[in-house]
Design an enzyme around this catalytic site. Structure first.
Site, PDB file in Angstrom:
ATOM      1  N   ASP A  39      17.149  53.281 -68.795  1.00 26.38           N
ATOM      2  CA  ASP A  39      18.099  54.237 -68.213  1.00 26.38           C
ATOM      3  C   ASP A  39      18.984  53.597 -67.120  1.00 26.38           C
ATOM      4  OD1 ASP A  39      19.412  56.534 -67.524  1.00 26.38           O
ATOM      5  OD2 ASP A  39      17.616  57.759 -67.277  1.00 26.38           O
TER       6      ASP A  39
ATOM      7  N   HIS B  61      21.934  58.013 -67.612  1.00 25.95           N
ATOM      8  CA  HIS B  61      22.214  59.455 -67.633  1.00 25.95           C
ATOM      9  C   HIS B  61      23.155  59.870 -66.497  1.00 25.95           C
ATOM     10  CE1 HIS B  61      18.606  60.192 -64.923  1.00 25.95           C
ATOM     11  NE2 HIS B  61      19.372  61.168 -64.483  1.00 25.95           N
TER      12      HIS B  61
ATOM     13  N   SER C 125      18.037  60.073 -58.920  1.00 26.64           N
ATOM     14  CA  SER C 125      18.311  59.253 -60.092  1.00 26.64           C
ATOM     15  C   SER C 125      19.310  58.182 -59.741  1.00 26.64           C
ATOM     16  CB  SER C 125      18.853  60.101 -61.219  1.00 26.64           C
ATOM     17  OG  SER C 125      17.789  60.643 -61.919  1.00 26.64           O
TER      18      SER C 125
HETATM   19  N1  ARG Z   1      14.563  64.218 -66.093  1.00 29.09           N
HETATM   20  C1  ARG Z   1      15.535  63.333 -65.552  1.00 29.09           C
HETATM   21  C2  ARG Z   1      16.344  64.031 -64.431  1.00 29.09           C
HETATM   22  O1  ARG Z   1      16.062  65.144 -64.108  1.00 29.09           O
HETATM   23  C3  ARG Z   1      16.421  62.733 -66.582  1.00 29.09           C
HETATM   24  C4  ARG Z   1      17.381  63.666 -67.236  1.00 29.09           C
HETATM   25  C5  ARG Z   1      18.299  63.067 -68.236  1.00 29.09           C
HETATM   26  N2  ARG Z   1      17.675  62.778 -69.501  1.00 29.09           N
HETATM   27  C6  ARG Z   1      17.499  63.668 -70.520  1.00 29.09           C
HETATM   28  N3  ARG Z   1      16.896  63.270 -71.602  1.00 29.09           N
HETATM   29  N4  ARG Z   1      17.912  64.920 -70.462  1.00 29.09           N
HETATM   30  O2  ARG Z   1      17.502  63.884 -64.236  1.00 29.09           O
HETATM   31  N1  ASP Z   2      15.928  62.719 -63.203  1.00 32.03           N
HETATM   32  C1  ASP Z   2      16.201  63.163 -61.856  1.00 32.03           C
HETATM   33  C2  ASP Z   2      17.655  62.873 -61.442  1.00 32.03           C
HETATM   34  O1  ASP Z   2      18.541  62.832 -62.262  1.00 32.03           O
HETATM   35  C3  ASP Z   2      15.226  62.594 -60.895  1.00 32.03           C
HETATM   36  C4  ASP Z   2      14.029  63.482 -60.730  1.00 32.03           C
HETATM   37  O2  ASP Z   2      14.183  64.716 -60.771  1.00 32.03           O
HETATM   38  O3  ASP Z   2      12.947  62.949 -60.515  1.00 32.03           O
HETATM   39  O4  ASP Z   2      17.989  62.796 -60.282  1.00 32.03           O
END
Ligand code: ARG
Ligand code: ASP
Length: 718
Positions: free
Chosen positions: A223, A87, A652
């Site tokens: 990921d 991502h 991330s």
């Molecule tokens: N929750 C994670 C973060 O905040 C991954 C986000 C990307 N993935 C998604 N399905 N939107 O970045």
């Molecule tokens: N998914 C988040 C990021 O892209 C990490 C988190 O918020 O735990 O940095």
């Protein structure tokens, strides 16, 4: 007797606090030796503070970098190979994707080094060194300065610090406030701008589970993506050139494939973006009781509409999947955050602390040292005023600017503003492309439904004194009938019709300004911006200045109140160390989260009818044949694991290291029960989610046959 009782209670409380906060914290690498390393070693870490951060020798910090704008990445070979999340690489992968080369769907692997793909505007940034510049900065501050004078004085010192440290542009230098401006650190960084795409799994692996599984455990998302840093012949940063060579790192991580087990020490080393652990109960109330619910509801409407259309049409799915991911990521986070704050009784906990603080502040002895007796009541007054202002801003972002053509219309101010024929010619050319690009991923029906749904609460519930004037038309001409008003706007505007907009731009002349100004969508956009500049801006600026000043005093006050406590500064997109351990958890009554997931879970979720759960054939074959190479363990292929490291957005892609500083995973998310950790961390529940490095290696070798990469990776001898 009484004093004895109090002291026992106190000791017990202290013990509880220390025990409860076990894995909380995002620590400054330069200061580990002073505060943190002993505890890390007690918990199993085998290296020294110097091994993590040193300016005299190669250290782990030389293998970690900021990736692009907001992620972290780490070196895994001596030839500049780096790994981050899928991502995080998504934008780069998408830009290289077309119908003929659909790397998002099929994945990408550069078979030879010459096939690695160049990316415009992608950089990685290393930390060369950091320096505590608090004294230099605070020495120019006098107690009678107001906030603006203080800012000017601080910025003047900073402006003087940067040029010598940058060594004529060799380094990128920033100075950042810590502890709300009670400390300052300078960061000397080196930025490499030739970063090429090497490997990306198909989205059905790299984004497996999609937004359905986002922020959730058990998780099975592969990921990761792989890039390579290039440098000039002196190993220095350089723009893309054919003669550039793979970067030779000062340090790269050893990769351990031994895997993890319950209780193992883990350390996350990366760039957390923003936390607010020290805010008062008033701020928590504003966020959780006012802002989050409104933002969640507004985004819920958009999500429902987008997913309805995406499920009906594969084209719309392609057009809207990135937008959907963006909207739903924060939406889902806020929902988790609110549940977590409630479960933790965060407001009550903060109130209890504040009551204790107040009593302490009013004690004569303490009052003589610093008078903190009024700060909480000042905060109370501030949040009373700030809450409607922030709410008005939330409506601007989450309702007004949620409508795509309202956002898009903003750019057309450039047509209105120009008086110059040459400028106009250029604008026309730019906008011809821009319009093609905008409509490629635009669906007017979705936008119209979103408009109708978000304008309703915007017109009724946003704070009246800050509400934009365009709602008068809704009242006066449409008697508040949103549906009729929406119909009229969407049939009259040119912004939702590609052909009319293209021909409008093509035939536009300086006399046509009024056509733009009178367009109903353009007028709404202007009215929203005016509501900001005329009604909100000044007030908001004033309140935020006041808030900055209170926040700084409050932070210092908390440190004075608890002089023995080891405080860590809120995240501010600077390099930090979080440490903890691999750990299962008990999120709800009767449920246990095991610490590891495996490929078996991907097969369990496999469902060709659900977009997020379509497993690629090749992965199914590998599973059937149990063809895991040396990456599997006990006949299974590990995918992800959870641990107790304190992380946030920006972490991330961060390296997850074992007790020996070897790479065992790549951090990518938190469980839903964890997301309040940006405001209050709970060691019982908060779990960061990491990709097990073995799964990435398995995909590289078995899915792509990427032996040339496996051969250059630095494996730990074990
Ligand atoms: N929750 C994670 C973060 O905040 C991954 C986000 C990307 N993935 C998604 N399905 N939107 O970045
Ligand atoms: N998914 C988040 C990021 O892209 C990490 C988190 O918020 O735990 O940095």
């Amino acid at each position: 007797m009484k004093t004895k009782l109090i002291s026992i209670v106190l000791i017990f409380n202290l013990f509880l606090v220390q025990f409860a906060k076990a894995d909380e914290g995002m620590w400054i690498p330069m200061l580990l030796g002073k505060y943190t390393i002993a505890d890390m070693q007690k918990k199993g870490f085998k290296l020294t503070a110097e091994d993590i951060y040193s300016v005299n020798k190669a250290s782990l910090k030389d293998a970690v970098m900021i990736f692009g704008g907001g992620c972290t990445a780490e070196l895994i070979s001596d030839q500049g190979l780096i790994i981050t999340n899928h991502h995080c690489g998504y934008g780069a992968i998408q830009k290289h994707s077309s119908l003929e080369h659909d790397y998002l769907t099929n994945g990408f692997y550069a078979k030879t080094i010459n096939d690695e793909l160049i990316n415009q505007n992608l950089s990685v940034t290393f930390l060369v060194r950091m320096e505590d510049v608090t004294e230099k900065i605070l020495s120019v501050i006098t107690p009678n300065m107001n906030e603006t004078e203080r800012d000017i004085a601080v910025n003047k010192v900073i402006a003087g610090l940067i040029p010598p440290a940058s060594e004529e542009g060799k380094y990128k230098v920033t100075v950042k406030p810590f502890f709300n401006g009670n400390q300052y650190f300078m960061f000397v960084q080196k930025q490499y701008t030739d970063v090429r795409l090497v490997l990306a799994p198909p989205s059905a692996i790299g984004k497996f589970g999609g937004d359905t599984d986002n922020w959730m455990w058990p998780r099975h998302t592969g990921d990761f993506s792989v890039f390579r840093i290039y440098a000039d012949e002196n190993n220095e940063p350089a723009k893309y050139s054919e003669s550039n060579k793979p970067y030779k790192p000062i340090k790269s991580f050893e990769v351990s494939i031994k895997g993890v087990k319950e209780g193992d020490f883990t350390m996350v080393f990366g760039y957390p973006g923003r936390t607010q652990e020290y805010i008062t109960s008033y701020a928590v109330k504003m966020v959780s009781e006012v802002e989050n619910p409104v933002q969640i509801d507004l985004r819920q409407s958009r999500i429902d509409i987008m997913s309805k259309y995406m499920n009906e049409s594969p084209l719309i799915r392609i057009q809207y999947s990135a937008k959907y991911a963006r909207v739903s990521n924060a939406w889902k986070k806020w929902i988790g955050e609110n549940r977590g704050l409630k479960r933790l009784n965060a407001i009550e906990k903060k109130e209890a602390l504040e009551a204790e603080f107040q009593a302490w502040a009013e004690n004569k002895k303490n009052k003589k040292k610093h008078d903190y007796t009024t700060i909480l009541s000042e905060y109370k007054g501030l949040y009373k005023e700030l809450t409607p202002v922030n709410l008005a801003m939330d409506y601007i972002y989450e309702a007004g600017l949620a409508v795509e053509i309202i956002r898009y219309a903003r750019g057309f101010a450039r047509f209105v503003d120009t008086e110059d024929e040459d400028d106009l010619l250029l604008l026309k050319k730019v906008y011809k492309n821009s319009i093609e690009g905008f409509f490629k991923d635009y669906n007017a029906d979705i936008d119209k439904e979103i408009f109708a749904l978000v304008m309703e609460p915007y017109s009724k519930n946003s704070p009246e004194q800050y509400r934009p004037d365009f709602f008068n038309i809704l009242e006066n001409e449409y008697e508040g009938n949103i549906a009729n008003w929406t119909d009229a706007i969407f049939s009259n505007t040119i912004f939702n019709k590609k052909d009319s907009l293209l021909s409008f731009v093509e035939n536009y002349s300086l006399e046509n300004k009024s056509d733009i100004l009178n367009d109903p969508i353009y007028a709404i956009m202007e009215s929203i911006l005016n509501s900001y500049t005329e009604k909100i801006d000044l007030k908001s600026g004033y309140l935020h200045t006041k808030k900055d000043s209170l926040d700084r005093i409050w932070m210092q006050a908390l440190m004075d109140f608890e002089p023995k406590k080891n405080f860590y500064p809120d995240a501010n997109s600077t390099l930090r160390v979080s440490y903890g351990k691999v750990s299962s958890s008990y999120p709800r009554n009767g449920i246990k989260y095991l610490y590891q997931t495996t490929l078996d879970g991907i097969m369990e979720k496999d469902n060709p009818d659900v977009y997020d759960y379509r497993v690629p054939e090749k992965l199914k074959e590998l599973y059937k044949a149990k063809d895991y190479g040396k990456w599997g363990a006990d006949g299974r292929m590990p995918v992800a694991f959870i641990a107790t490291n304190h992380t946030t957005g920006g972490n991330s892609g961060s390296p997850v290291l074992n007790a020996y500083g070897q790479l065992i995973g790549v951090n990518f998310d938190r469980s839903w029960e964890s997301t309040m950790s940006d405001i209050m961390f709970d060691p019982e529940q908060c779990r960061n989610i990491s990709l097990d490095i073995r799964f990435a290696l398995f995909i590289m070798e078995k899915y792509f046959g990427a032996d040339r990469l496996i051969n250059e990776i630095n494996f730990a001898k074990e």
